[in-house]
Design an enzyme around this catalytic site. Structure first.
Site, PDB file in Angstrom:
ATOM      1  N   TYR A   1      34.178 128.636  61.930  1.00  0.00           N
ATOM      2  CA  TYR A   1      34.645 128.923  63.126  1.00  0.00           C
ATOM      3  C   TYR A   1      35.195 130.642  63.053  1.00  0.00           C
ATOM      4  O   TYR A   1      35.692 130.914  62.266  1.00  0.00           O
ATOM      5  CB  TYR A   1      36.119 128.241  63.289  1.00  0.00           C
ATOM      6  CG  TYR A   1      35.914 126.951  63.969  1.00  0.00           C
ATOM      7  CD1 TYR A   1      35.447 126.646  65.235  1.00  0.00           C
ATOM      8  CD2 TYR A   1      36.537 125.791  63.157  1.00  0.00           C
ATOM      9  CE1 TYR A   1      35.264 125.306  65.512  1.00  0.00           C
ATOM     10  CE2 TYR A   1      36.328 124.554  63.544  1.00  0.00           C
ATOM     11  CZ  TYR A   1      35.665 124.393  64.825  1.00  0.00           C
ATOM     12  OH  TYR A   1      35.641 122.886  65.401  1.00  0.00           O
TER      13      TYR A   1
ATOM     14  N   LYS B   1      25.823 126.000  65.994  1.00  0.00           N
ATOM     15  CA  LYS B   1      25.888 124.629  66.657  1.00  0.00           C
ATOM     16  C   LYS B   1      26.804 124.533  67.974  1.00  0.00           C
ATOM     17  O   LYS B   1      27.674 125.389  68.302  1.00  0.00           O
ATOM     18  CB  LYS B   1      27.096 123.939  65.677  1.00  0.00           C
ATOM     19  CG  LYS B   1      27.459 122.717  65.903  1.00  0.00           C
ATOM     20  CD  LYS B   1      28.149 122.095  64.672  1.00  0.00           C
ATOM     21  CE  LYS B   1      28.568 120.674  64.839  1.00  0.00           C
ATOM     22  NZ  LYS B   1      29.606 120.390  65.991  1.00  0.00           N
TER      23      LYS B   1
ATOM     24  N   HIS C   1      30.096 118.708  70.787  1.00  0.00           N
ATOM     25  CA  HIS C   1      31.312 118.876  69.846  1.00  0.00           C
ATOM     26  C   HIS C   1      31.795 117.324  70.119  1.00  0.00           C
ATOM     27  O   HIS C   1      33.060 117.100  70.267  1.00  0.00           O
ATOM     28  CB  HIS C   1      32.364 119.377  70.293  1.00  0.00           C
ATOM     29  CG  HIS C   1      33.218 120.108  69.148  1.00  0.00           C
ATOM     30  ND1 HIS C   1      33.006 121.308  68.490  1.00  0.00           N
ATOM     31  CD2 HIS C   1      34.521 119.740  68.746  1.00  0.00           C
ATOM     32  CE1 HIS C   1      33.911 121.387  67.442  1.00  0.00           C
ATOM     33  NE2 HIS C   1      34.591 120.393  67.625  1.00  0.00           N
TER      34      HIS C   1
ATOM     35  N   ARG D   1      32.117 110.891  63.635  1.00  0.00           N
ATOM     36  CA  ARG D   1      33.291 110.095  63.740  1.00  0.00           C
ATOM     37  C   ARG D   1      33.013 108.470  63.022  1.00  0.00           C
ATOM     38  O   ARG D   1      34.084 108.509  62.455  1.00  0.00           O
ATOM     39  CB  ARG D   1      33.422 109.637  65.456  1.00  0.00           C
ATOM     40  CG  ARG D   1      34.228 110.549  66.004  1.00  0.00           C
ATOM     41  CD  ARG D   1      34.401 110.121  67.563  1.00  0.00           C
ATOM     42  NE  ARG D   1      35.151 111.009  68.428  1.00  0.00           N
ATOM     43  CZ  ARG D   1      34.698 111.461  69.537  1.00  0.00           C
ATOM     44  NH1 ARG D   1      33.304 111.604  69.663  1.00  0.00           N
ATOM     45  NH2 ARG D   1      35.515 112.503  70.137  1.00  0.00           N
TER      46      ARG D   1
END
Length: 449
Positions: free
Chosen positions: A181, A324, A348, A403
């Site tokens: 980030y 990304k 995302h 996830r």
């Protein structure tokens, strides 16, 4: 971006028990990842043992929800707004149907792919997920153990619960990438990149779609931002450039009025002290833990980035730079013009823009625009090996899974995370066999309706 080198050689371990041997012969005679995993589960079932985590995706998710706190579940499972984009991600997979071919020799199959000079055993990566301590106390240590056991790359998150050096130590020789980030402070960015190189990262993955947090209704309804309690900021509090900012901030006491303390506020302060390096008691007396949280919230990410800023990153690293978060072919064109080495088609997991295009729907246009010049990876919405097959058929070179393995982590730590990724891998292998292909580069668009 893929080429065949050798068949997958995952072999079941010999068994001496006659009942177990009979089941083994029935379900795992062929050497393949899918049959090996399938056979192991059925052999264990003979003795009354079920998989460490549910294999069926909906059951896995439901079990994880029961295990996780409301705050952790909201953070991990929640998406932006009314969850339209999260549902669009899943619906996009449902619109594509596999058309199997018959009478093809698929006795030996090779799921391996090559990315940035390394041969990987499967086109699968552990996606970067932040604040893993919310799912399991071992956080990145457990995920690193799972990744190491499978030989699959782990993409280490900037929002890690452990410093990247500790995660790298747990990974051993296993491949790792670093997800960046882009902070508002250039010194922090430079320090993160230097540290990522020092721990042996094989690529820098710049996440573009989270320069501000999306409107995440589930997190808002429980009024819980983990970073405000110093959860998930270990990369920052372990970083010398960031620590200098914190120390400067702590010299000037906050002018904000201090509200009447509550039990929740006291717990938050204890969490800040516990997460900051040093002695807990000393940290409770120090202004640094709170200053660290305030500094993080100030410098987390930068909304002023433009394509020209990529040149600065290129000057500071020789590692492959992967962007990304791309969804528009026009951005893929710009990425190529600015010399990036790879792209991740991603929204995302639906966590940023509500009502956005499903990520799988965005994949074909970007693949066409890139035309094989750099690897195109994919994430958002993958729940199974069949989903991975569809993404590969639409042109992805590999997939990042997120996830599902976090659910496994919550349920079973390292063993749970490993099991989920192994199940995805096994189903991919079996889907390839049943669709009539023996290598990943044979998975093509003409296998989809």
């Amino acid at each position: 971006m893929t080429e065949r080198t050798h068949p997958d050689r995952a072999v079941s371990s010999p068994v001496s028990n006659p009942v177990s041997s009979a089941v083994s012969s029935a379900v795992s005679g062929v050497v393949s990842r899918g049959r090996e995993v399938q056979g192991r589960i059925y052999r264990d079932g003979v003795f009354g043992h079920r998989p460490v985590v549910p294999v069926e995706p909906a059951a896995l998710e439901a079990a994880a929800q029961r295990r996780m706190s409301p705050q952790a579940w909201s953070y991990v499972a929640g998406s932006a707004g009314q969850q339209h984009t999260a549902r669009a991600n899943l619906a996009a997979f449902d619109r594509h149907r596999i058309v199997p071919r018959m009478l093809v020799d698929v006795e030996q199959r090779d799921t391996s792919v090559e990315l940035f000079g390394r041969r990987l055993p499967a086109p699968l990566l552990f996606a970067p997920i932040g604040v893993l301590e919310m799912a399991h106390r071992e956080a990145e240590r457990a995920v690193a153990e799972a990744a190491r056991g499978l030989g699959l790359p782990m993409v280490i998150s900037t929002q890690g619960s452990l410093p990247m050096e500790e995660t790298a130590a747990a990974l051993g020789d296993s491949p790792r990438w670093y997800q960046l980030y882009w902070s508002k402070d250039d010194d922090v960015v430079d320090s993160f990149v230097a540290r990522a190189e020092a721990i042996g990262s094989e690529a820098i993955v710049v996440t573009l779609d989270t320069h501000v947090l999306g409107w995440r209704t589930r997190d808002l309804d429980v009024a819980y931002l983990p970073f405000a309690r110093a959860e998930g900021i270990a990369q920052y509090t372990s970083d010398p450039a960031f620590r200098r900012l914190v120390e400067e901030r702590a010299k000037t006491p906050s002018q904000e009025p201090t509200p009447r303390p509550t039990l929740a506020a006291v717990k938050a302060l204890v969490s800040m002290a516990r997460h900051y390096p040093g002695d807990l008691l000393g940290n409770l007396r120090s202004p640094l833990p709170r200053a660290a949280v305030e500094t993080f919230l100030d410098v987390f990410s930068r909304s002023s980035l433009t394509w020209d800023d990529l040149a600065r990153l290129r000057e500071r690293t020789s590692l492959p730079i992967v962007l990304k978060g791309l969804q528009d072919p026009r951005d893929a064109t710009l990425a190529l013009e600015h010399g990036v080495d790879g792209i991740v088609v991603s929204n995302h997991g639906g966590r940023q823009v509500d009502g956005a295009i499903g990520s799988l729907d965005a994949l074909p246009g970007i693949v066409e625009e890139v035309d094989g010049r750099v690897p195109v990876l994919f994430d958002s919405g993958i729940r199974s090996g069949a989903d991975v097959f569809k993404a590969l058929a639409l042109g992805a070179d590999a997939c990042l899974v997120g996830r599902p393995w976090v659910y496994g982590l919550a349920l079973g730590g390292a063993a749970g995370a490993r099991a989920v990724m192994e199940h995805v891998w096994a189903e991919l292998d079996l889907t390839m066999a049943l669709a009539g292909v023996s290598t990943v580069d044979q998975v093509s668009r003409d296998l989809l309706a």
